[in-house]
Design a protein around this motif. Structure first.
Motif, PDB file in Angstrom:
ATOM      1  N   LYS A 162       0.553   4.426  -2.656  1.00  0.00           N
ATOM      2  CA  LYS A 162       0.221   5.808  -2.113  1.00  0.00           C
ATOM      3  C   LYS A 162       1.539   6.775  -2.591  1.00  0.00           C
ATOM      4  CE  LYS A 162      -2.201   4.226   1.983  1.00  0.00           C
ATOM      5  NZ  LYS A 162      -2.079   4.081   3.292  1.00  0.00           N
ATOM      6  N   LYS A 163       2.754   6.239  -2.454  1.00  0.00           N
ATOM      7  CA  LYS A 163       3.934   6.943  -2.646  1.00  0.00           C
ATOM      8  C   LYS A 163       4.685   6.999  -4.029  1.00  0.00           C
ATOM      9  CE  LYS A 163       4.548   7.832   2.086  1.00  0.00           C
ATOM     10  NZ  LYS A 163       4.666   9.175   2.454  1.00  0.00           N
ATOM     11  N   ASP A 164       4.156   5.883  -4.857  1.00  0.00           N
ATOM     12  CA  ASP A 164       5.238   5.524  -6.169  1.00  0.00           C
ATOM     13  C   ASP A 164       4.337   4.974  -6.947  1.00  0.00           C
ATOM     14  OD1 ASP A 164       7.539   5.493  -7.765  1.00  0.00           O
ATOM     15  OD2 ASP A 164       8.121   3.642  -6.692  1.00  0.00           O
ATOM     16  N   MET A 165       2.952   5.829  -7.032  1.00  0.00           N
ATOM     17  CA  MET A 165       2.127   5.188  -8.162  1.00  0.00           C
ATOM     18  C   MET A 165       2.782   5.257  -9.612  1.00  0.00           C
ATOM     19  SD  MET A 165      -0.573   4.203  -8.833  1.00  0.00           S
ATOM     20  CE  MET A 165      -1.882   4.440  -7.777  1.00  0.00           C
ATOM     21  N   ASN A 166       3.599   6.032  -9.999  1.00  0.00           N
ATOM     22  CA  ASN A 166       3.997   5.884 -11.314  1.00  0.00           C
ATOM     23  C   ASN A 166       4.955   4.663 -11.736  1.00  0.00           C
ATOM     24  OD1 ASN A 166       3.385   8.583 -12.164  1.00  0.00           O
ATOM     25  ND2 ASN A 166       5.108   9.704 -11.432  1.00  0.00           N
TER      26      ASN A 166
ATOM     27  N   ASP B 110       0.897  -1.153   0.018  1.00  0.00           N
ATOM     28  CA  ASP B 110      -0.065   0.070   0.095  1.00  0.00           C
ATOM     29  C   ASP B 110       0.767   1.157  -0.002  1.00  0.00           C
ATOM     30  OD1 ASP B 110       0.646  -0.393   2.515  1.00  0.00           O
ATOM     31  OD2 ASP B 110      -1.109   0.145   3.479  1.00  0.00           O
ATOM     32  N   ILE B 111       1.937   1.324   0.809  1.00  0.00           N
ATOM     33  CA  ILE B 111       2.762   2.450   0.532  1.00  0.00           C
ATOM     34  C   ILE B 111       3.268   2.788  -0.871  1.00  0.00           C
ATOM     35  CG2 ILE B 111       5.265   3.497   1.463  1.00  0.00           C
ATOM     36  CD1 ILE B 111       2.991   2.890   3.407  1.00  0.00           C
ATOM     37  N   SER B 112       3.641   1.862  -1.653  1.00  0.00           N
ATOM     38  CA  SER B 112       4.077   1.965  -3.026  1.00  0.00           C
ATOM     39  C   SER B 112       2.894   2.666  -3.658  1.00  0.00           C
ATOM     40  CB  SER B 112       4.580   0.579  -3.681  1.00  0.00           C
ATOM     41  OG  SER B 112       5.483   0.302  -3.315  1.00  0.00           O
TER      42      SER B 112
END
Length: 88
Positions: free
Chosen positions: A64-68, A60-62
């Motif tokens: 939220k913070k690394d959607m690209n 979930d962190i990816s």
């Protein structure tokens, strides 16, 4: 080929977060609780893969913070599965 994802799709005794019927592609978003569910997740994934389903897991962190990068991986896998499907 139109690609469409559906949320919370039941497959066998499981529910996957997102599922594309056309490509048999499931996306799972794992939160903190999955740290303690490793054996269950492996067993569940093996069962789903036995149905010919490809599973992509993102934490979930990816998302939220690394959607690209999440979208890049997803696009790559969609294209790979579309090519594979067109071969058969």
């Amino acid at each position: 080929m139109e690609i469409e994802f559906h949320r919370q799709v039941p497959i066998d005794e499981f529910i996957v977060d997102f599922f594309c019927h056309e490509l048999l592609l499931a996306i799972e978003i794992d939160g903190y609780s999955h740290v303690y569910e490793y054996d269950y997740d492996v067993s569940r994934q093996n069962k789903l893969e036995s149905f010919g389903i490809t599973i992509l897991r993102f934490n979930d962190i990816s998302v939220k913070k690394d959607m690209n990068n999440v979208l890049r991986v997803l696009q790559f896998e969609i294209e790979r599965l579309k090519r594979k499907k067109s071969v058969y």
